[in-house]
Every structure is written in C-alpha cells, then in structure tokens.
Design an enzyme around this catalytic site. Structure first.
Site, PDB file in Angstrom:
ATOM      1  CB  SER A  35      -0.948   0.018   1.196  1.00 43.59           C
ATOM      2  OG  SER A  35      -0.234   0.180   2.410  1.00 43.59           O
ATOM      3  CE  LYS A  89      -2.918   2.335   4.665  1.00 43.62           C
ATOM      4  NZ  LYS A  89      -2.742   1.354   3.566  1.00 43.62           N
TER       5      LYS A  89
END
Length: 221
Positions: A35, A89
């Site tokens: 990701s 993230k």
C-alpha cells in the site's frame, strides 16, 4: 518456581525493560503489503519513533503528554479507527485542511498537486499477479513524494471536498489504487497515532525468494 525467578531476575528485568522500550519509545514494523509502494516495499522492516508525537501509557492509547505535532508528509503508523488494525500510511492533510481528489489528482486548500517525472512499469498486486502502473512525483503544499496509480484496478479515485475535523488527520497510501486508507476507513484521531516511521532497517524480497535487498538497508523516509 520462585528459585527460578530469583535466579533469572536480571534477565527478566531486561526483557521487561526491552518490552517497555518497544511499546513506549521506539519499535520496528515489518511491511506486509504494497500500500505504500514505491516508498515502502513488502518485506521492509521500518524503524519507528513512538515519541514523535505523544508519550503514551505502555500498551494503551492513553496519552500522557504531547511531545510534537504531526506534520503533513509524515509516514505514520496508527491503529485503524475501523477495526484497530495497525496500518502505515502517509499523513496528507491536517486538521482544518480542505481536501479533494478528482480522478486521482489531489487538491489541498484549493491547491492542485503537480505530477511530474512519469514512469511506466509493471507492479505486483498479489503473488503471481502484476498490473501496469504509472509512477509519478506528487508535489503539493511544499512536500514531494513518489506515488503510483495502477491500471485496471477499481479504487476510490475521487472524493470530497471534505474538511479534516479538529484533532484528526487524513491518511493516504502512496500506492493510491491499492491502499485501505482514509478514503475507506475515515479520518484518524490523534489518539490512534502510534509512531512516525523514520527509515528502513533491513529489507527482504518476500515476493522473490526472500533475498535480502541490501540497497534498501538504512534508507531514510
């Protein structure tokens, strides 16, 4: 039992101290998914600073003191507000920011991101499956990072505009079409922030026979 505890108390105290250090000061996190490609790869082990933002009671989300402010562009580990899963993230927007995405293009406070240095390549999305991708340098609000878009993948490429609430943050994965981030799990409250990622300690190609990637050892974020 008591004799064993007394005989090994120094070792046990060392283990307890090491555990407290990892839960309150610094830790390392393996990267299990793509990701955050291309910034972080599956098989990277990342050093994180747990004191970058808050001092917390070990093993809890109870904040004892604020030590620093999260900044736009930080790579952050946090607990998902959806199910508590630990995620990593990029912090893209701060409280009060107005954020929008239009067909993959990011806007913050009325400023449109610039995309340069396009590179076409093929990227793995799961073992044995690859897709064409476009990798670019995204520049906005004084920050740059490499991001990528995948072809043939259904993702939330448009949203907003939305205003980030007070005390919360908007997170996006650099691999925009393969990331369960704030587009899906919502804004992230400060209390759920765990640590700031600082760099790659070691790395192994888990998609390619676990071969070490020595060129990534010590790479800063």
């Amino acid at each position: 039992m008591w004799h064993w505890l007394r005989s090994n108390r120094s070792f046990l105290l060392l283990l307890i101290g090491f555990g407290l250090f990892r839960t309150a000061v610094a830790d390392w996190n393996p990267i299990p998914s793509g990701s955050m490609r291309p910034s972080l790869l599956e098989g990277d082990v990342v050093l994180v600073n747990r004191l970058a933002y808050d001092l917390k009671l070990p093993l809890t989300d109870v904040v004892l003191a604020h030590l620093g402010e999260p900044r736009r562009g930080d790579v952050v580990t946090f607990s998902s507000p959806q199910d508590g899963t630990r995620l990593i993230k990029r912090l893209v927007a701060l409280p009060g920011d107005v954020v929008e995405m239009r067909d993959e293009v990011l806007w913050i406070n009325g400023e449109q991101a610039r995309y340069e240095q396009a590179e076409a390549l093929t990227e793995p999305v799961q073992p044995g499956v690859q897709r064409p991708a476009t990798r670019l340098t995204e520049s906005i609000q004084g920050h740059q990072r490499r991001v990528q878009w995948l072809q043939g993948v259904s993702a939330r490429s448009s949203f907003g505009p939305v205003t980030v609430p007070e005390g919360q943050y908007l997170m996006l994965g650099d691999n925009r079409d393969n990331s369960a981030d704030s587009r899906y799990i919502g804004f992230v409250p400060r209390a759920l922030l765990i640590a700031q990622a600082r760099g790659v300690l070691v790395s192994a190609d888990i998609l390619g026979h676990w071969m070490p990637r020595f060129e990534r050892f010590g790479q800063r974020l």
